[in-house]
Design a protein around this motif. Sequence first.
Motif, PDB file in Angstrom:
ATOM      1  N   ASP A 109       0.836  -1.193   0.000  1.00  0.00           N
ATOM      2  CA  ASP A 109       0.000   0.000   0.000  1.00  0.00           C
ATOM      3  C   ASP A 109       0.878   1.252   0.000  1.00  0.00           C
ATOM      4  O   ASP A 109       1.982   1.249   0.543  1.00  0.00           O
ATOM      5  N   THR A 110       0.383   2.326  -0.600  1.00  0.00           N
ATOM      6  CA  THR A 110       1.113   3.590  -0.635  1.00  0.00           C
ATOM      7  C   THR A 110       0.439   4.578   0.306  1.00  0.00           C
ATOM      8  O   THR A 110      -0.676   5.023   0.042  1.00  0.00           O
ATOM      9  N   PRO A 111       1.098   4.923   1.414  1.00  0.00           N
ATOM     10  CA  PRO A 111       0.490   5.884   2.337  1.00  0.00           C
ATOM     11  C   PRO A 111       0.509   7.297   1.750  1.00  0.00           C
ATOM     12  O   PRO A 111       1.407   7.654   0.995  1.00  0.00           O
ATOM     13  N   PHE A 112      -0.506   8.071   2.098  1.00  0.00           N
ATOM     14  CA  PHE A 112      -0.599   9.458   1.610  1.00  0.00           C
ATOM     15  C   PHE A 112       0.050  10.384   2.631  1.00  0.00           C
ATOM     16  O   PHE A 112      -0.339  10.416   3.794  1.00  0.00           O
ATOM     17  N   GLY A 113       1.038  11.147   2.184  1.00  0.00           N
ATOM     18  CA  GLY A 113       1.765  12.040   3.081  1.00  0.00           C
ATOM     19  C   GLY A 113       1.376  13.498   2.969  1.00  0.00           C
ATOM     20  O   GLY A 113       1.963  14.344   3.640  1.00  0.00           O
ATOM     21  N   TRP A 117      -5.298  21.236   3.065  1.00  0.00           N
ATOM     22  CA  TRP A 117      -6.590  21.075   2.392  1.00  0.00           C
ATOM     23  C   TRP A 117      -6.633  19.887   1.441  1.00  0.00           C
ATOM     24  O   TRP A 117      -7.684  19.301   1.220  1.00  0.00           O
ATOM     25  N   ILE A 118      -5.464  19.498   0.921  1.00  0.00           N
ATOM     26  CA  ILE A 118      -5.444  18.412  -0.064  1.00  0.00           C
ATOM     27  C   ILE A 118      -5.753  17.055   0.575  1.00  0.00           C
ATOM     28  O   ILE A 118      -6.283  16.165  -0.081  1.00  0.00           O
ATOM     29  N   ARG A 119      -5.453  16.925   1.863  1.00  0.00           N
ATOM     30  CA  ARG A 119      -5.663  15.639   2.533  1.00  0.00           C
ATOM     31  C   ARG A 119      -7.136  15.207   2.518  1.00  0.00           C
ATOM     32  O   ARG A 119      -7.438  14.096   2.059  1.00  0.00           O
ATOM     33  N   PRO A 120      -8.087  16.026   2.996  1.00  0.00           N
ATOM     34  CA  PRO A 120      -9.486  15.590   2.931  1.00  0.00           C
ATOM     35  C   PRO A 120     -10.001  15.466   1.498  1.00  0.00           C
ATOM     36  O   PRO A 120     -10.833  14.594   1.208  1.00  0.00           O
ATOM     37  N   TYR A 122      -8.172  14.527  -1.110  1.00  0.00           N
ATOM     38  CA  TYR A 122      -7.617  13.265  -1.596  1.00  0.00           C
ATOM     39  C   TYR A 122      -8.426  12.080  -1.091  1.00  0.00           C
ATOM     40  O   TYR A 122      -8.800  11.189  -1.869  1.00  0.00           O
ATOM     41  N   PHE A 123      -8.710  12.057   0.213  1.00  0.00           N
ATOM     42  CA  PHE A 123      -9.428  10.909   0.766  1.00  0.00           C
ATOM     43  C   PHE A 123     -10.871  10.853   0.279  1.00  0.00           C
ATOM     44  O   PHE A 123     -11.420   9.759   0.102  1.00  0.00           O
ATOM     45  N   ALA A 124     -11.493  11.981   0.039  1.00  0.00           N
ATOM     46  CA  ALA A 124     -12.850  11.981  -0.538  1.00  0.00           C
ATOM     47  C   ALA A 124     -12.826  11.357  -1.930  1.00  0.00           C
ATOM     48  O   ALA A 124     -13.684  10.525  -2.275  1.00  0.00           O
ATOM     49  N   ILE A 125     -11.838  11.743  -2.726  1.00  0.00           N
ATOM     50  CA  ILE A 125     -11.695  11.171  -4.070  1.00  0.00           C
ATOM     51  C   ILE A 125     -11.368   9.681  -3.982  1.00  0.00           C
ATOM     52  O   ILE A 125     -11.965   8.855  -4.674  1.00  0.00           O
ATOM     53  N   LEU A 126     -10.428   9.333  -3.104  1.00  0.00           N
ATOM     54  CA  LEU A 126     -10.008   7.934  -2.969  1.00  0.00           C
ATOM     55  C   LEU A 126     -11.167   7.039  -2.525  1.00  0.00           C
ATOM     56  O   LEU A 126     -11.381   5.967  -3.103  1.00  0.00           O
ATOM     57  N   ILE A 127     -11.910   7.478  -1.520  1.00  0.00           N
ATOM     58  CA  ILE A 127     -13.011   6.656  -1.021  1.00  0.00           C
ATOM     59  C   ILE A 127     -14.088   6.478  -2.088  1.00  0.00           C
ATOM     60  O   ILE A 127     -14.566   5.358  -2.318  1.00  0.00           O
ATOM     61  N   PHE A 178      -1.589  11.389  -9.694  1.00  0.00           N
ATOM     62  CA  PHE A 178      -0.905  12.682  -9.691  1.00  0.00           C
ATOM     63  C   PHE A 178      -0.893  13.327  -8.308  1.00  0.00           C
ATOM     64  O   PHE A 178       0.107  13.960  -7.935  1.00  0.00           O
ATOM     65  N   VAL A 179      -1.935  13.155  -7.542  1.00  0.00           N
ATOM     66  CA  VAL A 179      -1.946  13.711  -6.183  1.00  0.00           C
ATOM     67  C   VAL A 179      -0.910  12.989  -5.319  1.00  0.00           C
ATOM     68  O   VAL A 179      -0.169  13.639  -4.571  1.00  0.00           O
ATOM     69  N   LEU A 180      -0.840  11.673  -5.440  1.00  0.00           N
ATOM     70  CA  LEU A 180       0.193  10.924  -4.697  1.00  0.00           C
ATOM     71  C   LEU A 180       1.590  11.373  -5.120  1.00  0.00           C
ATOM     72  O   LEU A 180       2.481  11.530  -4.269  1.00  0.00           O
ATOM     73  N   ARG A 181       1.801  11.566  -6.405  1.00  0.00           N
ATOM     74  CA  ARG A 181       3.116  12.025  -6.881  1.00  0.00           C
ATOM     75  C   ARG A 181       3.462  13.393  -6.343  1.00  0.00           C
ATOM     76  O   ARG A 181       4.595  13.639  -5.926  1.00  0.00           O
ATOM     77  N   SER A 182       2.497  14.295  -6.349  1.00  0.00           N
ATOM     78  CA  SER A 182       2.767  15.658  -5.874  1.00  0.00           C
ATOM     79  C   SER A 182       2.996  15.694  -4.369  1.00  0.00           C
ATOM     80  O   SER A 182       3.664  16.589  -3.865  1.00  0.00           O
ATOM     81  N   ALA A 183       2.458  14.699  -3.635  1.00  0.00           N
ATOM     82  CA  ALA A 183       2.663  14.629  -2.199  1.00  0.00           C
ATOM     83  C   ALA A 183       3.937  13.845  -1.858  1.00  0.00           C
ATOM     84  O   ALA A 183       4.243  13.626  -0.686  1.00  0.00           O
ATOM     85  N   GLY A 184       4.642  13.389  -2.895  1.00  0.00           N
ATOM     86  CA  GLY A 184       5.888  12.668  -2.690  1.00  0.00           C
ATOM     87  C   GLY A 184       5.715  11.230  -2.227  1.00  0.00           C
ATOM     88  O   GLY A 184       6.618  10.649  -1.646  1.00  0.00           O
TER      89      GLY A 184
END
Length: 186
Positions: A109-113, A117-120, A122-127, A178-184
């Motif tokens: 699994d790839t954790p989101f770092g 504002w991008i965190r919620p 990202y998770f809304a999109i992911l879910i 792309f969001v995961l890439r931009s978050a490293g």
Amino acid sequence: MGTDHTPPTDASSTLATWITALVVSGAVAGFLVWWVYFKTTAATDAGWVALLPAANATFNTIAALSMIGAFLAIRQRRIEWHKRLMLTAVGFSALFLVSYLLYHHYHGDTPFGGEGWIRPVYFAILISHIVLSVAMLPMILTTLTFSLRGQFVRHKSIARWTLPIWLYVSVTGVVIFFVLRSAGAG
């Protein structure tokens, strides 16, 4: 021209199609949950594993573009192009699935770092992406089955729902990459 193109079938055939699609989809979903979240990852230092997320985004992009092309083709009554483009979308979605499984086999699994504002977002999109990806599999299988059986009225009635959900899942898969890439993260 005013013919239905739907061979005579009974309700039990339609129900059997749905039940089969749901059983297969449930098995696939259960397997994916185990594969991604519970299976121990395999050790490798192969460089190609790091390329798989980009390959996945590419497969999803091609599938999405194929679906858009197929939609435009059917609106123009270009049946053969619609068929070819939808089978292309199915093929690239299948390639995505194989690549996704390989990536999670070796990487896990790839954790989101990301923070802020991008965190919620990202998770809304992911879910929504995950929930709809589970829902779309039986829909795709049923839509495809109706088409292959020549039951075009039934095919069309479910395709109206399958296409936007499948398209959303494909596009949000690319957005997630792309969001995961931009978050490293990967």
